[in-house]
Design an enzyme around this catalytic site. Structure first.
Site, PDB file in Angstrom:
ATOM      1  N   LYS A 193      74.655 104.772  30.061  1.00  0.00           N
ATOM      2  CA  LYS A 193      75.862 104.310  30.740  1.00  0.00           C
ATOM      3  C   LYS A 193      75.561 103.068  31.557  1.00  0.00           C
ATOM      4  O   LYS A 193      74.505 102.954  32.177  1.00  0.00           O
ATOM      5  CB  LYS A 193      76.410 105.412  31.651  1.00  0.00           C
ATOM      6  CG  LYS A 193      77.065 106.562  30.893  1.00  0.00           C
ATOM      7  CD  LYS A 193      77.730 107.529  31.848  1.00  0.00           C
ATOM      8  CE  LYS A 193      78.482 108.608  31.094  1.00  0.00           C
ATOM      9  NZ  LYS A 193      79.168 109.562  32.011  1.00  0.00           N
ATOM     10  N   ARG A 264      72.480 118.678  25.599  1.00  0.00           N
ATOM     11  CA  ARG A 264      71.900 117.842  26.665  1.00  0.00           C
ATOM     12  C   ARG A 264      71.772 118.660  27.952  1.00  0.00           C
ATOM     13  O   ARG A 264      70.749 118.595  28.636  1.00  0.00           O
ATOM     14  CB  ARG A 264      72.789 116.617  26.874  1.00  0.00           C
ATOM     15  CG  ARG A 264      72.402 115.711  28.039  1.00  0.00           C
ATOM     16  CD  ARG A 264      73.297 114.485  28.006  1.00  0.00           C
ATOM     17  NE  ARG A 264      73.402 113.799  29.288  1.00  0.00           N
ATOM     18  CZ  ARG A 264      72.595 112.834  29.706  1.00  0.00           C
ATOM     19  NH1 ARG A 264      71.571 112.464  28.962  1.00  0.00           N
ATOM     20  NH2 ARG A 264      72.790 112.247  30.869  1.00  0.00           N
ATOM     21  N   HIS A 287      70.599 109.558  34.790  1.00  0.00           N
ATOM     22  CA  HIS A 287      71.602 109.698  35.842  1.00  0.00           C
ATOM     23  C   HIS A 287      71.388 108.638  36.912  1.00  0.00           C
ATOM     24  O   HIS A 287      70.270 108.440  37.374  1.00  0.00           O
ATOM     25  CB  HIS A 287      71.514 111.082  36.496  1.00  0.00           C
ATOM     26  CG  HIS A 287      72.072 112.176  35.639  1.00  0.00           C
ATOM     27  ND1 HIS A 287      71.788 113.512  35.853  1.00  0.00           N
ATOM     28  CD2 HIS A 287      72.917 112.143  34.573  1.00  0.00           C
ATOM     29  CE1 HIS A 287      72.412 114.240  34.939  1.00  0.00           C
ATOM     30  NE2 HIS A 287      73.102 113.437  34.158  1.00  0.00           N
ATOM     31  N   TYR A 296      72.184 120.961  38.059  1.00  0.00           N
ATOM     32  CA  TYR A 296      71.400 121.876  37.222  1.00  0.00           C
ATOM     33  C   TYR A 296      70.638 122.902  38.055  1.00  0.00           C
ATOM     34  O   TYR A 296      70.288 123.963  37.541  1.00  0.00           O
ATOM     35  CB  TYR A 296      70.446 121.084  36.321  1.00  0.00           C
ATOM     36  CG  TYR A 296      71.179 120.257  35.295  1.00  0.00           C
ATOM     37  CD1 TYR A 296      71.793 120.873  34.204  1.00  0.00           C
ATOM     38  CD2 TYR A 296      71.294 118.881  35.425  1.00  0.00           C
ATOM     39  CE1 TYR A 296      72.488 120.121  33.265  1.00  0.00           C
ATOM     40  CE2 TYR A 296      71.992 118.125  34.493  1.00  0.00           C
ATOM     41  CZ  TYR A 296      72.590 118.758  33.420  1.00  0.00           C
ATOM     42  OH  TYR A 296      73.299 118.018  32.506  1.00  0.00           O
TER      43      TYR A 296
END
Length: 318
Positions: A193, A264, A287, A296
């Protein structure tokens, strides 16, 4: 795709606005580095906004109309979108697109509108990721999906990249032939991203799967070509991998949450359970913020509590 594919003439702006839209879309892709999917989503949001204004004004919207938009009209647009059935996350993205466009207009065209700053962002609950169990994730990654041997090899290679390296499906399908790992180079460079690049290790089983696919692929591939191809030789579409996993749900008895992105999530959760450092997982996933990766830890905590409740003697007594 992206800014190059979304032409301003597709949007119902008055002619005077077409240059502004073209420049904004180009800015999103070329300067901000947003992904093609994000640029297209923002363009669709703007399209819906202008269609709403056209209907309200009973004529094509002009740039001065956009400049002098009042708070009530903005709220009416968001209410209409909510009434059409979209969720808070999509509504928040629509508002983000509008704010981005107005900020750009202010900086590049000297057009300022304070109303957009006073619209409250919809509350979006951050649901926890829904990973698969280790056994289910392995079963998905190595199951035969496809009617032809080369398609089975292709799908296996893609799914192993998702679970074995934690790639997004868009990242896996964007890989070029020249990016293919091998036995001497078990790391790939991934563009994530915001076009942020990261290095991701590739497991030996994934390297073998990619080599197997490239050997069987019936199409002539050049180094700069997309690695994964569809049945007619064009770049593989994400929907085909989604359909492959949908087919596995019934065969393997998996929940509806079993998706390509769940692999993922499984990659990250299983690494965390095995003792991996949260910062390392953040880097592997690409990230931008550690807070995203920290979700997580909640998933892993819930899993540990479930194991505790099922196995601890005192939990059973209670």
């Amino acid at each position: 795709m992206g800014a190059a594919a979304v032409q301003p003439t597709e949007l119902p702006f008055a002619r005077e606005c077409t240059d502004a839209i073209r420049d904004w879309l180009t800015y999103l892709g070329a300067e901000r580095g947003l992904s093609d999917a994000t640029v297209e989503a923002y363009a669709r949001d703007l399209n819906q906004f202008i269609r709403f204004l056209d209907a309200r004004l009973k004529r094509p919207t002009t740039l001065p109309d956009v400049a002098h938009l009042d708070l009530g009209t903005l709220r009416a647009f968001l209410a209409a979108r909510r009434k059409s059935g979209i969720g808070s996350r999509s509504l928040a993205r629509s508002l983000s697109a509008l704010r981005n466009f107005y900020l750009w207009l202010e900086r590049e065209r000297g057009i300022s509108n304070s109303a957009i700053r006073r619209v409250l962002r919809p509350k979006v609950s951050r649901g926890l990721p829904k990973p698969l169990t280790v056994e289910s994730a392995r079963a998905v990654a190595i199951s035969d999906t496809g009617s032809e041997e080369w398609v089975i090899a292709r799908n296996t290679a893609v799914l192993l990249l998702l679970y074995g390296s934690g790639l997004r499906i868009s990242e896996a399908l964007a890989l070029r032939v020249a990016d293919a790992p091998n036995r001497l180079r078990d790391v790939i460079r991934v563009s994530g991203k915001g076009r942020k690049e990261r290095l991701v290790p590739v497991l030996p089983v994934t390297v073998r799967a990619i080599e197997d696919y490239l050997t069987q692929c019936p199409f002539q591939l050049e180094p700069d070509d997309r690695m994964f191809r569809g049945a007619r030789g064009g770049p593989l579409r994400p929907r085909l991998i989604q359909l492959a996993i949908e087919g596995l749900r019934e065969r393997l008895g998996l929940p509806e949450t079993a998706t390509p992105h769940a692999l993922r999530h499984s990659f990250a959760t299983h690494l965390l359970s095995a003792g991996a450092d949260l910062r390392q997982i953040q880097e592997l996933l690409g990230h931008a913020s550690l807070s995203t990766t920290q979700l997580y830890t909640e998933v892993d905590r819930d899993r540990l509590l479930a194991v505790y409740d099922a196995a601890h003697p005192r939990a059973v007594e209670a």
